[in-house]
Design a protein around this motif. Sequence first.
Motif, PDB file in Angstrom:
ATOM      1  N   GLN A 143       0.871  -1.325  -0.021  1.00 20.86           N
ATOM      2  CA  GLN A 143      -0.084  -0.173  -0.106  1.00 20.86           C
ATOM      3  C   GLN A 143       0.783   1.383  -0.079  1.00 20.86           C
ATOM      4  OE1 GLN A 143      -2.867   0.141   3.100  1.00 20.86           O
ATOM      5  NE2 GLN A 143      -4.241   1.719   1.838  1.00 20.86           N
ATOM      6  N   ALA A 144       0.762   1.881  -0.894  1.00 18.92           N
ATOM      7  CA  ALA A 144       1.494   3.259  -1.183  1.00 18.92           C
ATOM      8  C   ALA A 144       0.632   4.402  -0.592  1.00 18.92           C
ATOM      9  CB  ALA A 144       1.810   3.503  -2.544  1.00 18.92           C
ATOM     10  N   PRO A 145       0.835   5.256  -0.042  1.00 15.33           N
ATOM     11  CA  PRO A 145       0.080   6.784   0.380  1.00 15.33           C
ATOM     12  C   PRO A 145      -0.804   7.043  -0.423  1.00 15.33           C
ATOM     13  CG  PRO A 145       2.475   6.980   0.870  1.00 15.33           C
ATOM     14  CD  PRO A 145       2.656   5.761  -0.057  1.00 15.33           C
ATOM     15  N   GLY A 146      -1.874   7.159  -0.185  1.00 13.75           N
ATOM     16  CA  GLY A 146      -3.018   7.630  -0.972  1.00 13.75           C
ATOM     17  C   GLY A 146      -3.538   6.612  -1.788  1.00 13.75           C
ATOM     18  N   VAL A 172       4.563   0.375   1.644  1.00 17.80           N
ATOM     19  CA  VAL A 172       4.740  -0.517   2.688  1.00 17.80           C
ATOM     20  C   VAL A 172       3.973  -1.730   2.279  1.00 17.80           C
ATOM     21  CG1 VAL A 172       3.844  -1.061   5.038  1.00 17.80           C
ATOM     22  CG2 VAL A 172       4.177   1.259   4.254  1.00 17.80           C
ATOM     23  N   TYR A 173       4.938  -2.750   2.435  1.00 19.28           N
ATOM     24  CA  TYR A 173       4.695  -4.376   1.840  1.00 19.28           C
ATOM     25  C   TYR A 173       4.327  -5.149   3.159  1.00 19.28           C
ATOM     26  CZ  TYR A 173       6.749  -3.246  -2.614  1.00 19.28           C
ATOM     27  OH  TYR A 173       6.666  -2.749  -3.726  1.00 19.28           O
ATOM     28  N   TYR A 174       3.157  -5.568   3.198  1.00 17.40           N
ATOM     29  CA  TYR A 174       2.486  -6.535   4.161  1.00 17.40           C
ATOM     30  C   TYR A 174       2.694  -8.055   3.798  1.00 17.40           C
ATOM     31  CZ  TYR A 174       0.797  -1.943   5.777  1.00 17.40           C
ATOM     32  OH  TYR A 174       0.663  -0.940   6.259  1.00 17.40           O
ATOM     33  N   CYS A 175       2.714  -8.627   4.709  1.00 19.55           N
ATOM     34  CA  CYS A 175       2.744 -10.094   4.558  1.00 19.55           C
ATOM     35  C   CYS A 175       1.380 -10.712   5.427  1.00 19.55           C
ATOM     36  CB  CYS A 175       4.047 -10.905   5.347  1.00 19.55           C
ATOM     37  SG  CYS A 175       3.769 -12.786   5.534  1.00 19.55           S
ATOM     38  N   ALA A 176       0.816 -11.781   4.614  1.00 15.70           N
ATOM     39  CA  ALA A 176      -0.493 -12.336   5.243  1.00 15.70           C
ATOM     40  C   ALA A 176      -0.350 -13.762   5.121  1.00 15.70           C
ATOM     41  CB  ALA A 176      -1.643 -11.624   4.214  1.00 15.70           C
ATOM     42  N   GLN A 208       8.653  -0.961   5.211  1.00 12.58           N
ATOM     43  CA  GLN A 208       8.608   0.055   4.037  1.00 12.58           C
ATOM     44  C   GLN A 208       9.765  -0.259   3.009  1.00 12.58           C
ATOM     45  OE1 GLN A 208       6.858   2.894   4.043  1.00 12.58           O
ATOM     46  NE2 GLN A 208       8.035   3.360   1.970  1.00 12.58           N
ATOM     47  N   VAL A 209       9.502  -0.007   1.761  1.00 11.78           N
ATOM     48  CA  VAL A 209      10.274  -0.431   0.624  1.00 11.78           C
ATOM     49  C   VAL A 209      10.174   1.011   0.049  1.00 11.78           C
ATOM     50  CG1 VAL A 209      10.855  -1.209  -1.369  1.00 11.78           C
ATOM     51  CG2 VAL A 209      10.098  -2.625   0.343  1.00 11.78           C
ATOM     52  N   THR A 210      11.496   1.639  -0.211  1.00 12.72           N
ATOM     53  CA  THR A 210      11.440   3.116  -1.043  1.00 12.72           C
ATOM     54  C   THR A 210      12.428   2.810  -1.964  1.00 12.72           C
ATOM     55  OG1 THR A 210      11.071   4.175   1.104  1.00 12.72           O
ATOM     56  CG2 THR A 210      11.836   5.424  -0.702  1.00 12.72           C
ATOM     57  N   VAL A 211      12.133   3.210  -3.157  1.00 14.45           N
ATOM     58  CA  VAL A 211      12.749   3.151  -4.319  1.00 14.45           C
ATOM     59  C   VAL A 211      13.076   4.454  -4.995  1.00 14.45           C
ATOM     60  CG1 VAL A 211      13.281   1.888  -6.700  1.00 14.45           C
ATOM     61  CG2 VAL A 211      11.793   0.848  -4.968  1.00 14.45           C
TER      62      VAL A 211
END
Length: 126
Positions: A39-42, A91-95, A121-124
């Motif tokens: 999920q990215a902001p917005g 933000v990367y989430y595991c489920a 968080q992953v930022t490229v």
Amino acid sequence: QVQLVESGGGLVQAGGSLRLSCAASGRTFSSGAMGWFRQAPGKEREFVAAITGTGGSTGDSVKGRIIISRDKAKNTVYLHMNTLKPEDTAVYYCAAAREGGLSNFQAMDPAVYDYWGQGTQVTVSS
């Protein structure tokens, strides 16, 4: 108590690679569905990849650049990300799902998952 703990996120330049890990405890998910969402902001939560007892699936936006794998002995799922782009920033989430036998298609739906990690968080950068 089931816990999913993600790790491996960080800052990377465009074109680079990262490997995210999701370590599960409290329950074994060696053959059940486990997935990654971001999920990215917005923006809305987006399916990234999932692995099931019979295979797996990847989202269209990351197809060809991401591989999901599982180490059953460690009860851990990995997300190998290559050729990263600035639009992969999120933000990367595991489920993980309690129900076994989910299809690869069903595993793309966040509603089938019962447990979620706190996110990494992953930022490229471009």
